[in-house]
Design a protein around this motif. Structure first.
Motif, PDB file in Angstrom:
ATOM      1  N   MET A 128      84.587  27.944  53.645  1.00  0.00           N
ATOM      2  CA  MET A 128      85.334  26.693  53.719  1.00  0.00           C
ATOM      3  C   MET A 128      84.732  25.633  52.797  1.00  0.00           C
ATOM      4  O   MET A 128      85.456  24.918  52.085  1.00  0.00           O
ATOM      5  N   ALA A 129      83.413  25.527  52.799  1.00  0.00           N
ATOM      6  CA  ALA A 129      82.753  24.545  51.932  1.00  0.00           C
ATOM      7  C   ALA A 129      82.967  24.894  50.463  1.00  0.00           C
ATOM      8  O   ALA A 129      83.219  24.011  49.628  1.00  0.00           O
ATOM      9  N   ALA A 130      82.877  26.172  50.127  1.00  0.00           N
ATOM     10  CA  ALA A 130      83.089  26.603  48.747  1.00  0.00           C
ATOM     11  C   ALA A 130      84.527  26.358  48.314  1.00  0.00           C
ATOM     12  O   ALA A 130      84.789  26.013  47.154  1.00  0.00           O
ATOM     13  N   GLY A 131      85.459  26.524  49.248  1.00  0.00           N
ATOM     14  CA  GLY A 131      86.858  26.247  48.923  1.00  0.00           C
ATOM     15  C   GLY A 131      87.085  24.795  48.563  1.00  0.00           C
ATOM     16  O   GLY A 131      87.909  24.466  47.701  1.00  0.00           O
ATOM     17  N   GLU A 132      86.367  23.914  49.217  1.00  0.00           N
ATOM     18  CA  GLU A 132      86.500  22.494  48.921  1.00  0.00           C
ATOM     19  C   GLU A 132      85.814  22.127  47.606  1.00  0.00           C
ATOM     20  O   GLU A 132      86.308  21.311  46.839  1.00  0.00           O
ATOM     21  N   SER A 133      84.663  22.735  47.347  1.00  0.00           N
ATOM     22  CA  SER A 133      83.934  22.402  46.120  1.00  0.00           C
ATOM     23  C   SER A 133      84.519  23.096  44.902  1.00  0.00           C
ATOM     24  O   SER A 133      84.475  22.561  43.795  1.00  0.00           O
ATOM     25  N   GLY A 134      85.054  24.310  45.112  1.00  0.00           N
ATOM     26  CA  GLY A 134      85.592  25.067  43.993  1.00  0.00           C
ATOM     27  C   GLY A 134      84.529  25.650  43.084  1.00  0.00           C
ATOM     28  O   GLY A 134      84.843  26.178  42.012  1.00  0.00           O
ATOM     29  N   ASP A 135      83.278  25.556  43.490  1.00  0.00           N
ATOM     30  CA  ASP A 135      82.170  26.056  42.686  1.00  0.00           C
ATOM     31  C   ASP A 135      82.105  27.577  42.786  1.00  0.00           C
ATOM     32  O   ASP A 135      82.024  28.141  43.877  1.00  0.00           O
ATOM     33  N   ALA A 136      82.115  28.251  41.635  1.00  0.00           N
ATOM     34  CA  ALA A 136      82.117  29.708  41.624  1.00  0.00           C
ATOM     35  C   ALA A 136      80.852  30.280  42.252  1.00  0.00           C
ATOM     36  O   ALA A 136      80.895  31.310  42.930  1.00  0.00           O
ATOM     37  N   SER A 137      79.697  29.607  42.030  1.00  0.00           N
ATOM     38  CA  SER A 137      78.447  30.112  42.611  1.00  0.00           C
ATOM     39  C   SER A 137      78.480  30.017  44.132  1.00  0.00           C
ATOM     40  O   SER A 137      77.963  30.895  44.826  1.00  0.00           O
ATOM     41  N   HIS A 138      79.120  28.957  44.653  1.00  0.00           N
ATOM     42  CA  HIS A 138      79.259  28.824  46.105  1.00  0.00           C
ATOM     43  C   HIS A 138      80.165  29.925  46.655  1.00  0.00           C
ATOM     44  O   HIS A 138      79.905  30.483  47.726  1.00  0.00           O
ATOM     45  N   ALA A 159      80.608  32.873  45.322  1.00  0.00           N
ATOM     46  CA  ALA A 159      79.864  34.136  45.259  1.00  0.00           C
ATOM     47  C   ALA A 159      78.892  34.249  46.428  1.00  0.00           C
ATOM     48  O   ALA A 159      78.736  35.318  47.031  1.00  0.00           O
ATOM     49  N   GLU A 160      78.215  33.134  46.763  1.00  0.00           N
ATOM     50  CA  GLU A 160      77.306  33.126  47.905  1.00  0.00           C
ATOM     51  C   GLU A 160      78.067  33.398  49.201  1.00  0.00           C
ATOM     52  O   GLU A 160      77.591  34.122  50.081  1.00  0.00           O
ATOM     53  N   SER A 161      79.248  32.816  49.306  1.00  0.00           N
ATOM     54  CA  SER A 161      80.086  33.039  50.491  1.00  0.00           C
ATOM     55  C   SER A 161      80.476  34.504  50.613  1.00  0.00           C
ATOM     56  O   SER A 161      80.465  35.085  51.707  1.00  0.00           O
ATOM     57  N   LEU A 162      80.829  35.099  49.481  1.00  0.00           N
ATOM     58  CA  LEU A 162      81.234  36.498  49.481  1.00  0.00           C
ATOM     59  C   LEU A 162      80.100  37.397  49.967  1.00  0.00           C
ATOM     60  O   LEU A 162      80.321  38.347  50.741  1.00  0.00           O
ATOM     61  N   VAL A 163      78.869  37.083  49.565  1.00  0.00           N
ATOM     62  CA  VAL A 163      77.709  37.860  50.017  1.00  0.00           C
ATOM     63  C   VAL A 163      77.561  37.741  51.531  1.00  0.00           C
ATOM     64  O   VAL A 163      77.306  38.737  52.226  1.00  0.00           O
ATOM     65  N   ALA A 164      77.732  36.522  52.060  1.00  0.00           N
ATOM     66  CA  ALA A 164      77.599  36.309  53.503  1.00  0.00           C
ATOM     67  C   ALA A 164      78.665  37.093  54.273  1.00  0.00           C
ATOM     68  O   ALA A 164      78.388  37.680  55.324  1.00  0.00           O
ATOM     69  N   VAL A 165      79.879  37.102  53.759  1.00  0.00           N
ATOM     70  CA  VAL A 165      80.957  37.848  54.419  1.00  0.00           C
ATOM     71  C   VAL A 165      80.661  39.345  54.392  1.00  0.00           C
ATOM     72  O   VAL A 165      80.827  40.055  55.399  1.00  0.00           O
ATOM     73  N   GLU A 166      80.232  39.833  53.238  1.00  0.00           N
ATOM     74  CA  GLU A 166      79.949  41.260  53.124  1.00  0.00           C
ATOM     75  C   GLU A 166      78.769  41.668  54.005  1.00  0.00           C
ATOM     76  O   GLU A 166      78.713  42.807  54.483  1.00  0.00           O
ATOM     77  N   THR A 167      77.831  40.756  54.224  1.00  0.00           N
ATOM     78  CA  THR A 167      76.720  41.046  55.135  1.00  0.00           C
ATOM     79  C   THR A 167      77.241  41.265  56.550  1.00  0.00           C
ATOM     80  O   THR A 167      76.823  42.201  57.252  1.00  0.00           O
ATOM     81  N   PHE A 168      78.146  40.413  56.979  1.00  0.00           N
ATOM     82  CA  PHE A 168      78.744  40.601  58.310  1.00  0.00           C
ATOM     83  C   PHE A 168      79.457  41.946  58.386  1.00  0.00           C
ATOM     84  O   PHE A 168      79.287  42.706  59.345  1.00  0.00           O
ATOM     85  N   LEU A 169      80.266  42.244  57.375  1.00  0.00           N
ATOM     86  CA  LEU A 169      81.034  43.489  57.405  1.00  0.00           C
ATOM     87  C   LEU A 169      80.128  44.715  57.349  1.00  0.00           C
ATOM     88  O   LEU A 169      80.436  45.754  57.953  1.00  0.00           O
ATOM     89  N   LYS A 170      79.015  44.603  56.671  1.00  0.00           N
ATOM     90  CA  LYS A 170      78.083  45.720  56.588  1.00  0.00           C
ATOM     91  C   LYS A 170      77.512  46.067  57.960  1.00  0.00           C
ATOM     92  O   LYS A 170      77.371  47.244  58.311  1.00  0.00           O
ATOM     93  N   HIS A 171      77.195  45.039  58.740  1.00  0.00           N
ATOM     94  CA  HIS A 171      76.575  45.273  60.042  1.00  0.00           C
ATOM     95  C   HIS A 171      77.586  45.403  61.184  1.00  0.00           C
ATOM     96  O   HIS A 171      77.251  45.928  62.239  1.00  0.00           O
TER      97      HIS A 171
END
Length: 686
Positions: free
Chosen positions: A230-240, A242-254
């Motif tokens: 949600m925060a990355a969506g508001e900022s539009g920052d690509a690095s944010h 990418a960080e969000s995507l890693v966090a989501v994939e961590t949840f899905l992995k476990h």
């Protein structure tokens, strides 16, 4: 996809109340560890007086005394214990605001004391308990920043404990408190605090194996990913992102099999789409549809795909066909007209009758304007699936009550829930499409099967049934037109009378159609009245520049009525007015001239008929009347025994207008004449 915003259906606040009650009630109700009650070596007289007030039964006096405590003052652990007791009494008395403020004071004193007292005076686990209680109480009052402060201290204390490690119970409670603070902050729209709390909870639960990987850590991981997205969506920052995507994939992995996995996949899809990784997004989208077909996430995906247009990828089309019941029972997609439209087109083209029938029903109940219904029929018609278009149009035209066949079927339940059989917009759309494509027989059959079509419209029950069946005045007009087009003139006349006399239609085209039906099938008196009404409307100043042409049309009907009464001279006089009328179009003038020839033909004045027919081509702008005049002129010549001229008429008709409906008759006459088997003049038919 990139132009459309994903609607993520996971709500991280769905654990708020449960977590809060576990953290808040459990923590404030627990007895403060005995170590907190150990009296310090000495107590000042001021503090003794304060303790006496705090320990008394007068709650208001205790609250007042607590409010006067200064955070920077030196207080004993006994005073701290008394404050916690007062806070607990406030909560039990339903005075949550005072409880929160006193817990806040106790937590601040605890922070001060932990740096000066010995472990025996204030054990770390006791401090953690007080901070968790304060955090729970304060987040319930939407004081999320203060709540995060104390839950952070509790977490840090657990992480840095050098003596006896915190108990599993304390770690679990701290994790629950962090989740409650995070969820409360997120519910209040404070993503920064929520993200910090979710991150702390994740780190705490990951680092302490005493707390197994349960729903708590799953909630923490997904909540952290959610706030980052949600925060990355508001900022539009690509690095944010990418960080969000890693966090989501961590949840899905476990937690691949977790109930919130489909929602996490939606978050992943959102990140991939915003990062422009369309291939990865397509893979994730297909994964959701294939592996979680009955989830809300799948419905969100299909809704977004349909909103983007009807050019759907194959997985989406197959999902619409195979999972039509899920689509039509989900609150996300069931009433979405674009989804039902795409599903109907896909099912019709693929030849999937159950899905087609269900989607057609869904559109008939959800499409108030009829726009989606029109798009479906036109799309199928132009793509070469006319049989499907006709089948669907007939379903909408017939407005079947599905509960009479199977009351428990999906389509019957849909109708019962909507309270109608079809919307006015959809039924009108089906009628208009049938008229545009010349499906007059279909319309006429629907009119013949329509219950209550000729009932008294002033009857309330009949009026309600008409609405339930989606039968508007416009639908009745088209039914009347279909009956007229298919030769059911008497039924058409009855319906046109209803449209005008009961429905109140007063536009010129409707009045003209009624006059035409009355001229063909009504009494002379009634036909004259209807023609006069149409002519009066045509002559009104508001009729505009086309009024003279409209008047000419009424004169054509008046001429027909005269001819019907064998008043040929009076009929010809009216027709000649039309031929000379400057406002009448050439097609109408040509038709009038042809009718003049017809009046002479009926009177067996064949020479005059031939002269009239010969003028048609010069007057008419339509091949129709020129072809008709040639065949009639040929018949007239035959009646006069002038076979050569008759042959010339038929040959001209065949060579110039070979596709005309009259060409077949001309060919037959030519064949008969050249074979020497010409019928006698008296046998020639009009």
């Amino acid at each position: 996809m990139a132009k459309h915003q994903l609607t993520i259906s996971w709500q991280p606040t769905h654990h708020v109340r449960c977590l809060f009650m576990c953290a808040f009630i459990g923590l404030i109700a627990v007895c403060v560890p005995l170590g907190l009650h150990a009296a310090p070596p000495a107590t000042s007289s001021v503090e003794a007086a304060l303790l006496q007030t705090l320990s008394g039964d007068e709650l208001d006096a205790a609250i007042t005394a607590a409010s006067q405590i200064k955070i920077d003052a030196a207080m004993s652990t006994r005073t701290l214990a008394a404050l916690v007791g007062v806070a607990r009494k406030c909560f039990q008395a339903g005075r949550q605001d005072e409880a929160g403020e006193i817990y806040h004071t106790a937590a601040a004193l605890c922070e001060k004391q932990i740096t000066t007292a010995t472990a025996a005076d204030l054990p770390a686990e006791t401090a953690i308990t007080i901070w968790n209680s304060a955090a729970s109480a304060l987040t319930a009052q939407d004081r999320h920043a203060d709540a995060l402060r104390w839950s952070t201290l509790a977490t840090e204390s657990i992480q840095r404990t050098t003596g006896e490690p915190a108990s599993e119970k304390t770690i679990a409670r701290t994790g629950e408190t962090l989740l409650a603070v995070a969820a409360g902050a997120l519910d209040a729209g404070d993503k920064l605090i929520a993200g910090s709390a979710y991150r702390l909870a994740t780190e705490l639960l990951e680092k302490h194996p005493a707390e197994p990987i349960t729903d708590k850590i799953a909630t923490a991981r997904l909540g952290y990913a959610w706030t980052l997205v949600m925060a990355a969506g508001e900022s539009g920052d690509a690095s944010h992102l990418a960080e969000s995507l890693v966090a989501v994939e961590t949840f899905l992995k476990h937690h691949a099999s977790h109930p919130d996995a489909p929602a996490a996949l939606l978050l992943k899809l959102s990140c991939q789409t915003r990062l422009g990784d369309l291939d990865a997004a397509a893979t994730t989208r297909e994964h959701i549809l294939v592996n979680h077909p009955q989830s809300s996430a799948a419905c969100e995906v299909i809704k977004l795909a349909c909103a983007a247009g009807d050019d759907l990828p194959e997985p989406s089309r197959m999902y619409l066909i195979e999972q039509y019941e899920t689509v039509l029972t989900s609150h996300i997609t069931s009433a979405d007209v674009s989804v039902c439209r795409s599903g109907l087109i896909a099912a019709a083209i693929a030849g999937a009758p159950p899905a087609e029938n269900a989607y057609a029903m869904a559109i008939s109940l959800a499409d108030e304007t009829g726009e989606a219904a029109t798009v479906v029929l036109e799309t199928l018609h132009h793509s070469g699936h006319d049989a499907s278009a006709q089948r669907i149009a007939l379903q909408w035209l017939s407005a079947r009550d599905e509960s009479r066949g199977n009351a428990d079927s999906l389509v019957a339940r849909m109708q019962n829930k909507a309270g109608v059989l079809v919307t006015l917009g959809v039924r009108e759309a089906a009628c208009r499409w049938a008229g545009r494509t010349g499906q007059w027989t279909m319309l006429a059959l629907a009119a013949a099967d329509e219950p209550g079509l000729y009932d008294d419209a002033n009857n309330e029950a009949a009026a309600q049934d008409a609405v339930r069946r989606g039968r508007s005045l416009h639908v009745e007009r088209l039914f009347a037109e279909a009956l007229l087009q298919t030769g059911k003139t008497k039924q058409s006349l009855k319906l046109w009378e209803r449209v005008v006399d009961v429905g109140g239609a007063e536009d010129f085209p409707t009045l003209l159609r009624l006059a035409e039906a009355a001229t063909a099938a009504g009494s002379v008196t009634d036909a004259s009245k209807r023609i006069a009404a149409a002519q009066a409307t045509a002559m009104q100043p508001s009729a505009g520049s086309s009024s003279s042409g409209e008047v000419a049309l009424t004169r054509l009907l008046a001429a027909n009525l005269e001819i019907r009464q064998l008043q040929f001279d009076r009929g010809r006089a009216l027709l000649e007015q039309i031929v000379r009328a400057p406002g009448a179009d050439t097609d109408l003038r040509g038709r009038a001239q042809w009718m003049i020839g017809e009046t002479y033909f009926m009177q067996e004045k064949f020479s005059e008929a031939i002269a009239a027919y010969r003028q048609v081509e010069a007057i008419s702008g339509s091949d129709e009347w020129t072809a008709a005049s040639l065949v009639q002129a040929g018949k007239s010549f035959e009646q006069l025994g002038r076979t050569h001229e008759a042959t010339m008429c038929y040959s001209t008709l065949v060579s110039r207008f070979g596709n005309s409906p009259h060409a077949g008759g001309a060919r037959r006459r030519l064949a008969a004449m050249t074979s020497g088997d010409s019928s006698s003049p008296g046998m020639i038919r009009r």
